[in-house]
Design a protein around this motif. Structure first.
Motif, PDB file in Angstrom:
ATOM      1  N   LEU A 148       0.873  -1.337  -0.001  1.00  0.00           N
ATOM      2  CA  LEU A 148       0.055   0.027  -0.104  1.00  0.00           C
ATOM      3  C   LEU A 148       0.787   1.150  -0.004  1.00  0.00           C
ATOM      4  O   LEU A 148       0.694   2.256  -0.823  1.00  0.00           O
ATOM      5  N   ALA A 149       1.820   1.204   0.909  1.00  0.00           N
ATOM      6  CA  ALA A 149       2.872   2.406   1.011  1.00  0.00           C
ATOM      7  C   ALA A 149       3.641   2.578  -0.282  1.00  0.00           C
ATOM      8  O   ALA A 149       3.485   3.765  -0.957  1.00  0.00           O
ATOM      9  N   ALA A 150       4.138   1.526  -0.954  1.00  0.00           N
ATOM     10  CA  ALA A 150       4.727   1.685  -2.452  1.00  0.00           C
ATOM     11  C   ALA A 150       3.648   2.181  -3.342  1.00  0.00           C
ATOM     12  O   ALA A 150       4.114   2.940  -4.348  1.00  0.00           O
ATOM     13  N   ALA A 151       2.530   1.718  -3.498  1.00  0.00           N
ATOM     14  CA  ALA A 151       1.321   2.117  -4.459  1.00  0.00           C
ATOM     15  C   ALA A 151       1.342   3.701  -4.213  1.00  0.00           C
ATOM     16  O   ALA A 151       1.070   4.436  -5.338  1.00  0.00           O
ATOM     17  N   ALA A 152       1.148   4.081  -3.039  1.00  0.00           N
ATOM     18  CA  ALA A 152       0.849   5.630  -2.694  1.00  0.00           C
ATOM     19  C   ALA A 152       2.144   6.316  -3.122  1.00  0.00           C
ATOM     20  O   ALA A 152       1.913   7.375  -3.605  1.00  0.00           O
ATOM     21  N   CYS A 153       3.231   6.107  -2.951  1.00  0.00           N
ATOM     22  CA  CYS A 153       4.485   6.386  -3.528  1.00  0.00           C
ATOM     23  C   CYS A 153       4.536   6.625  -4.968  1.00  0.00           C
ATOM     24  O   CYS A 153       5.044   7.696  -5.427  1.00  0.00           O
ATOM     25  N   ARG A 154       4.259   5.627  -5.568  1.00  0.00           N
ATOM     26  CA  ARG A 154       4.227   5.776  -7.139  1.00  0.00           C
ATOM     27  C   ARG A 154       3.322   6.602  -7.569  1.00  0.00           C
ATOM     28  O   ARG A 154       3.561   7.322  -8.498  1.00  0.00           O
ATOM     29  N   ALA A 210      -5.509   2.181  10.869  1.00  0.00           N
ATOM     30  CA  ALA A 210      -4.921   3.576  10.941  1.00  0.00           C
ATOM     31  C   ALA A 210      -3.902   3.753  11.858  1.00  0.00           C
ATOM     32  O   ALA A 210      -2.735   4.457  11.701  1.00  0.00           O
ATOM     33  N   LYS A 211      -3.886   3.101  12.933  1.00  0.00           N
ATOM     34  CA  LYS A 211      -2.757   3.316  14.138  1.00  0.00           C
ATOM     35  C   LYS A 211      -1.655   2.582  13.717  1.00  0.00           C
ATOM     36  O   LYS A 211      -0.488   3.335  13.866  1.00  0.00           O
ATOM     37  N   LEU A 212      -1.716   1.562  13.065  1.00  0.00           N
ATOM     38  CA  LEU A 212      -0.572   0.745  12.618  1.00  0.00           C
ATOM     39  C   LEU A 212       0.052   1.791  11.542  1.00  0.00           C
ATOM     40  O   LEU A 212       1.303   1.548  11.628  1.00  0.00           O
ATOM     41  N   MET A 213      -0.615   1.908  10.568  1.00  0.00           N
ATOM     42  CA  MET A 213       0.122   2.965   9.534  1.00  0.00           C
ATOM     43  C   MET A 213       0.507   4.210  10.191  1.00  0.00           C
ATOM     44  O   MET A 213       1.858   4.472   9.590  1.00  0.00           O
ATOM     45  N   ASP A 214      -0.045   4.727  11.234  1.00  0.00           N
ATOM     46  CA  ASP A 214       0.783   5.985  11.975  1.00  0.00           C
ATOM     47  C   ASP A 214       1.784   5.449  12.585  1.00  0.00           C
ATOM     48  O   ASP A 214       2.892   6.330  12.677  1.00  0.00           O
ATOM     49  N   LEU A 215       1.791   4.396  13.374  1.00  0.00           N
ATOM     50  CA  LEU A 215       3.075   3.743  14.134  1.00  0.00           C
ATOM     51  C   LEU A 215       4.458   3.714  13.375  1.00  0.00           C
ATOM     52  O   LEU A 215       5.386   4.016  13.587  1.00  0.00           O
ATOM     53  N   VAL A 216       4.108   3.035  12.036  1.00  0.00           N
ATOM     54  CA  VAL A 216       5.145   2.838  11.001  1.00  0.00           C
ATOM     55  C   VAL A 216       5.492   4.160  10.294  1.00  0.00           C
ATOM     56  O   VAL A 216       6.537   4.106   9.506  1.00  0.00           O
ATOM     57  N   GLY A 217       4.809   5.083  10.282  1.00  0.00           N
ATOM     58  CA  GLY A 217       5.184   6.508   9.703  1.00  0.00           C
ATOM     59  C   GLY A 217       4.612   6.459   8.086  1.00  0.00           C
ATOM     60  O   GLY A 217       4.734   7.528   7.568  1.00  0.00           O
ATOM     61  N   TRP A 218       3.841   5.463   7.820  1.00  0.00           N
ATOM     62  CA  TRP A 218       3.255   5.612   6.332  1.00  0.00           C
ATOM     63  C   TRP A 218       2.113   6.324   6.447  1.00  0.00           C
ATOM     64  O   TRP A 218       1.598   6.745   5.183  1.00  0.00           O
ATOM     65  N   SER A 219       1.362   6.885   7.560  1.00  0.00           N
ATOM     66  CA  SER A 219       0.322   7.455   7.238  1.00  0.00           C
ATOM     67  C   SER A 219       0.759   9.097   6.995  1.00  0.00           C
ATOM     68  O   SER A 219      -0.154   9.845   6.654  1.00  0.00           O
ATOM     69  N   GLN A 220       2.079   9.344   6.943  1.00  0.00           N
ATOM     70  CA  GLN A 220       2.788  10.665   6.666  1.00  0.00           C
ATOM     71  C   GLN A 220       2.795  10.855   4.983  1.00  0.00           C
ATOM     72  O   GLN A 220       3.183  11.861   4.614  1.00  0.00           O
ATOM     73  N   ILE A 221       2.550   9.595   4.269  1.00  0.00           N
ATOM     74  CA  ILE A 221       2.833   9.642   2.990  1.00  0.00           C
ATOM     75  C   ILE A 221       1.690  10.656   2.368  1.00  0.00           C
ATOM     76  O   ILE A 221       0.487  10.423   2.604  1.00  0.00           O
ATOM     77  N   SER A 222       2.203  11.977   1.661  1.00  0.00           N
ATOM     78  CA  SER A 222       1.139  12.853   1.371  1.00  0.00           C
ATOM     79  C   SER A 222       0.257  12.515   0.415  1.00  0.00           C
ATOM     80  O   SER A 222      -1.019  12.909   0.081  1.00  0.00           O
ATOM     81  N   SER A 223       0.353  11.235  -0.546  1.00  0.00           N
ATOM     82  CA  SER A 223      -0.421  10.833  -1.401  1.00  0.00           C
ATOM     83  C   SER A 223      -1.444   9.726  -0.839  1.00  0.00           C
ATOM     84  O   SER A 223      -2.027   9.285  -1.776  1.00  0.00           O
ATOM     85  N   LEU A 224      -1.383   9.588   0.223  1.00  0.00           N
ATOM     86  CA  LEU A 224      -2.067   8.484   0.927  1.00  0.00           C
ATOM     87  C   LEU A 224      -3.333   9.106   1.831  1.00  0.00           C
ATOM     88  O   LEU A 224      -2.885   9.971   2.580  1.00  0.00           O
TER      89      LEU A 224
END
Length: 165
Positions: free
Chosen positions: A98-104, A122-136
């Protein structure tokens, strides 16, 4: 029997073709993708770009999930919506997809929109920092709305079972 989707109709797999790892039957549906396995069901369309995830994304299904997601990204334009309302479990490999797709998508000024995200996801995505991807963009699940009943997984922990009175 392996089932493969051809032109939107289930048919027997063609002789000489092999099912994907994990026993998932994959196919191309006119204008989309479809994956069926014991643990995961994916239905995706290219226009509008949308993928519905139903089941579990783990080591045995992650490849099929990532390939379906990539297919929707590659064959569509605009923001890609992924409906995770019926997602029961996702491991770090699925989160990475999911994170790679958002970055692409970010490179093309598009977004990955996760619809009906459970609070723990949502909490898990936040813990690993991937909720900060601007295109997600993650849209929270409405916890007040009841979901349809599901058959409990036989792999759930016995410690979670309620004692019989």
């Amino acid at each position: 029997m392996t089932e493969q989707i051809v032109g939107g109709r289930p048919e027997r797999a063609v002789a000489g073709t092999r099912p994907s790892p994990g026993g998932a039957a994959r196919g191309s549906v006119s204008g989309g993708v479809r994956v069926r396995s014991a643990l995961l069901r994916l239905d995706g369309t290219f226009e509008p770009p949308h993928l519905v995830v139903d089941g579990e994304v783990d080591v045995s299904t992650c490849r099929a999930f990532a390939e379906a997601l990539t297919s929707v990204l590659d064959h569509s334009s605009g923001d890609v919506w992924v409906d995770v309302e019926r997602l029961d479990f996702i491991d770090v490999g699925g989160l990475r997809a999911l994170a790679a797709a958002a970055c692409r998508l970010e490179a093309h000024e598009r977004r990955l929109v996760l619809r009906s995200v459970a609070p723990h996801l949502a909490k898990l995505m936040d813990l690993v920092g991937w909720s900060q991807i601007s295109s997600l963009l993650m849209l929270a699940r409405d916890e007040r709305r009841p979901t349809s009943p599901r058959v409990p997984s036989p792999f759930r922990s016995a410690s979670r079972a309620r004692p019989v009175a």
